[in-house]
Design an enzyme around this catalytic site. Structure first.
Site, mmCIF file in Angstrom:
data_model
loop_
_atom_site.group_PDB
_atom_site.id
_atom_site.type_symbol
_atom_site.label_atom_id
_atom_site.label_comp_id
_atom_site.label_asym_id
_atom_site.label_seq_id
_atom_site.Cartn_x
_atom_site.Cartn_y
_atom_site.Cartn_z
ATOM 1 N N ILE A 1 -10.202 3.015 7.770
ATOM 2 C CA ILE A 1 -10.912 3.751 6.722
ATOM 3 C C ILE A 1 -11.299 2.833 5.573
ATOM 4 O O ILE A 1 -12.454 2.809 5.135
ATOM 5 C CB ILE A 1 -10.080 4.950 6.235
ATOM 6 C CG1 ILE A 1 -10.047 6.029 7.320
ATOM 7 C CG2 ILE A 1 -10.634 5.518 4.925
ATOM 8 C CD1 ILE A 1 -9.193 7.231 6.995
ATOM 9 N N TYR B 1 4.231 -5.121 18.123
ATOM 10 C CA TYR B 1 4.497 -4.393 16.882
ATOM 11 C C TYR B 1 5.221 -3.074 17.160
ATOM 12 O O TYR B 1 6.231 -2.758 16.519
ATOM 13 C CB TYR B 1 3.196 -4.133 16.123
ATOM 14 C CG TYR B 1 3.334 -3.143 15.003
ATOM 15 C CD1 TYR B 1 4.037 -3.471 13.853
ATOM 16 C CD2 TYR B 1 2.775 -1.872 15.104
ATOM 17 C CE1 TYR B 1 4.181 -2.547 12.822
ATOM 18 C CE2 TYR B 1 2.899 -0.948 14.078
ATOM 19 C CZ TYR B 1 3.613 -1.294 12.936
ATOM 20 O OH TYR B 1 3.760 -0.377 11.928
ATOM 21 N N ASN C 1 8.144 -9.791 -1.006
ATOM 22 C CA ASN C 1 7.828 -11.223 -1.101
ATOM 23 C C ASN C 1 6.373 -11.478 -1.460
ATOM 24 O O ASN C 1 5.948 -12.636 -1.560
ATOM 25 C CB ASN C 1 8.215 -11.959 0.184
ATOM 26 C CG ASN C 1 7.350 -11.554 1.376
ATOM 27 O OD1 ASN C 1 6.423 -10.753 1.272
ATOM 28 N ND2 ASN C 1 7.663 -12.113 2.540
ATOM 29 N N LEU C 2 5.595 -10.404 -1.634
ATOM 30 C CA LEU C 2 4.189 -10.462 -2.051
ATOM 31 C C LEU C 2 3.304 -11.213 -1.064
ATOM 32 O O LEU C 2 2.222 -11.685 -1.425
ATOM 33 C CB LEU C 2 4.059 -11.072 -3.457
ATOM 34 C CG LEU C 2 4.779 -10.305 -4.580
ATOM 35 C CD1 LEU C 2 4.579 -11.009 -5.916
ATOM 36 C CD2 LEU C 2 4.314 -8.864 -4.657
ATOM 37 N N PHE D 1 0.822 -1.212 0.000
ATOM 38 C CA PHE D 1 0.000 0.000 0.000
ATOM 39 C C PHE D 1 0.856 1.263 0.000
ATOM 40 O O PHE D 1 0.849 2.052 -0.956
ATOM 41 C CB PHE D 1 -0.944 -0.056 1.193
ATOM 42 C CG PHE D 1 -1.525 1.249 1.633
ATOM 43 C CD1 PHE D 1 -2.105 2.118 0.729
ATOM 44 C CD2 PHE D 1 -1.496 1.615 2.978
ATOM 45 C CE1 PHE D 1 -2.648 3.336 1.134
ATOM 46 C CE2 PHE D 1 -2.037 2.817 3.400
ATOM 47 C CZ PHE D 1 -2.597 3.675 2.477
ATOM 48 N N THR E 1 1.823 -9.761 1.486
ATOM 49 C CA THR E 1 0.690 -8.836 1.621
ATOM 50 C C THR E 1 0.666 -7.812 0.494
ATOM 51 O O THR E 1 -0.382 -7.218 0.224
ATOM 52 C CB THR E 1 0.723 -8.088 2.974
ATOM 53 O OG1 THR E 1 1.963 -7.390 3.097
ATOM 54 C CG2 THR E 1 0.572 -9.060 4.136
ATOM 55 N N GLY E 2 1.779 -7.593 -0.160
ATOM 56 C CA GLY E 2 1.825 -6.678 -1.288
ATOM 57 C C GLY E 2 1.173 -7.295 -2.520
ATOM 58 O O GLY E 2 0.886 -8.490 -2.563
ATOM 59 N N ARG F 1 -7.425 8.923 16.491
ATOM 60 C CA ARG F 1 -6.252 8.655 15.680
ATOM 61 C C ARG F 1 -5.918 9.907 14.867
ATOM 62 O O ARG F 1 -6.749 10.792 14.688
ATOM 63 C CB ARG F 1 -6.485 7.468 14.739
ATOM 64 C CG ARG F 1 -6.726 6.130 15.442
ATOM 65 C CD ARG F 1 -5.488 5.640 16.162
ATOM 66 N NE ARG F 1 -5.680 4.322 16.770
ATOM 67 C CZ ARG F 1 -6.059 4.133 18.032
ATOM 68 N NH1 ARG F 1 -6.339 5.189 18.805
ATOM 69 N NH2 ARG F 1 -6.171 2.930 18.531
#
Length: 324
Positions: free
Chosen positions: A206, A162, A51-52, A30, A54-55, A229
């Site tokens: 969102i 995280y 590594n794709l 993203f 999540t991309g 936020r």
């Protein structure tokens, strides 16, 4: 061209305006893909490492500047055979970014975000890369704020693995600066939103709300909805990465300085989509701060400021999601 108005020239290095070869880890994701766009539009040479997991390759394969030679490497930042030959700057966005996953699987989170970053830093040292720009989290490293908006000198006290793993990445980068003279810029992001954020993946609130409403489903708010936020548009974040080429050894908040409650956010999205129903409320999620907004005075001193407000950013995101 983006103009920088320095307060003190010692804060800057001489990349800006030159042709730079950048490696963008997580560049098919993203945020990373918007940074790819920004650097190509400013005539830099781009190598994407992803590594794709999540991309999405579509995020860069559809780039209108694809003829400007994007090199794509399908690898993981933990791989031992990473080759950074000829790279001037590494922009590091590859990460495990889900707060809830980090709470449930802290070893998994640390393996990617800490060990992966160390592995990348070793390759940077081996290949004598000049600089790293690191995506950290202003929404997670500070913990519950002692004061608002939170500046870069605020104490660090993450509430989730995280946030801790991102802070560890920061500290390792500063260590490599002390040991090996590696130049760095650490960008602590607020909640980034905009086009290409996948509502089915490790998405922000969102894109999830928009997706639910477009499917005529009631969105769920975890907690009372009064939690706040700081929402910053992804195009402005990409611009910060470009300008950070010349920010030397800085930690910089990238946000808007404005608190928006989740209830207020829902109302903005509902108005944009002409949605008449109320959300569902559920119990709060573990590991998330209740209120946060980032002080961006340092970024403004360095020449950066947000240009797209929440309403306009949501409109652009809605238009993009409708076009899919």
């Amino acid at each position: 061209m983006i103009l920088i108005y320095p307060i003190n020239i010692s804060y800057f290095i001489n990349f800006y305006g030159d042709n730079v070869k950048v490696l963008i880890t997580g560049g098919a994701g993203f945020i990373g893909s918007h940074i790819v766009d920004k650097f190509l539009n400013n005539n830099h040479e781009v190598v994407v490492l992803d590594n794709l997991s999540t991309g999405n390759f579509r995020n860069i394969s559809n780039n209108k500047n694809n003829n400007k030679n994007i090199e794509f490497i399908n690898k993981d930042i933990r791989d031992n055979d990473l080759n950074l030959e000829g790279i001037d700057v590494v922009i590091h966005h590859a990460a495990q970014i889900n707060v809830r996953t980090s709470v449930e699987k802290p070893v998994y989170d640390g393996n990617i975000n800490i060990l992966g970053t160390i592995n990348l830093l070793e390759k940077i040292r081996q290949y004598d890369v000049k600089k790293i720009i690191f995506a950290s989290s202003g929404g997670a490293v500070y913990g519950e704020p002692h004061y608002m908006p939170v500046d870069e000198k605020h104490p660090v006290a993450p509430l989730c693995p995280y946030g801790m793993s991102k802070y560890c990445g920061e500290e390792y980068i500063k260590l490599y600066n002390r040991l090996y003279g590696l130049n760095y810029t650490i960008l602590r992001y607020a909640n980034v939103f905009g086009e290409r954020q996948d509502p089915m993946g490790e998405a922000g609130v969102i894109s999830i709300f928009i997706d639910k409403i477009m499917k005529n489903q009631r969105p769920t708010i975890f907690g009372d909805g009064n939690q706040t936020r700081d929402f910053v548009y992804v195009g402005d974040v990409a611009n910060a990465n470009l300008m950070a080429l010349n920010w030397k050894n800085e930690i910089v908040n990238i946000g808007t300085g404005k608190e928006t409650s989740v209830n207020e956010l829902f109302d903005v999205i509902a108005r944009e989509l002409n949605y008449k129903y109320k959300p569902i409320y559920d119990k709060p999620r573990e590991g998330e701060v209740y209120r946060i907004a980032l002080n961006i005075n340092r970024a403004k001193e360095l020449g950066w400021k947000p240009t797209v407000n929440l309403e306009e950013g949501i409109k652009r995101t809605v238009d993009w999601m409708k076009s899919l």
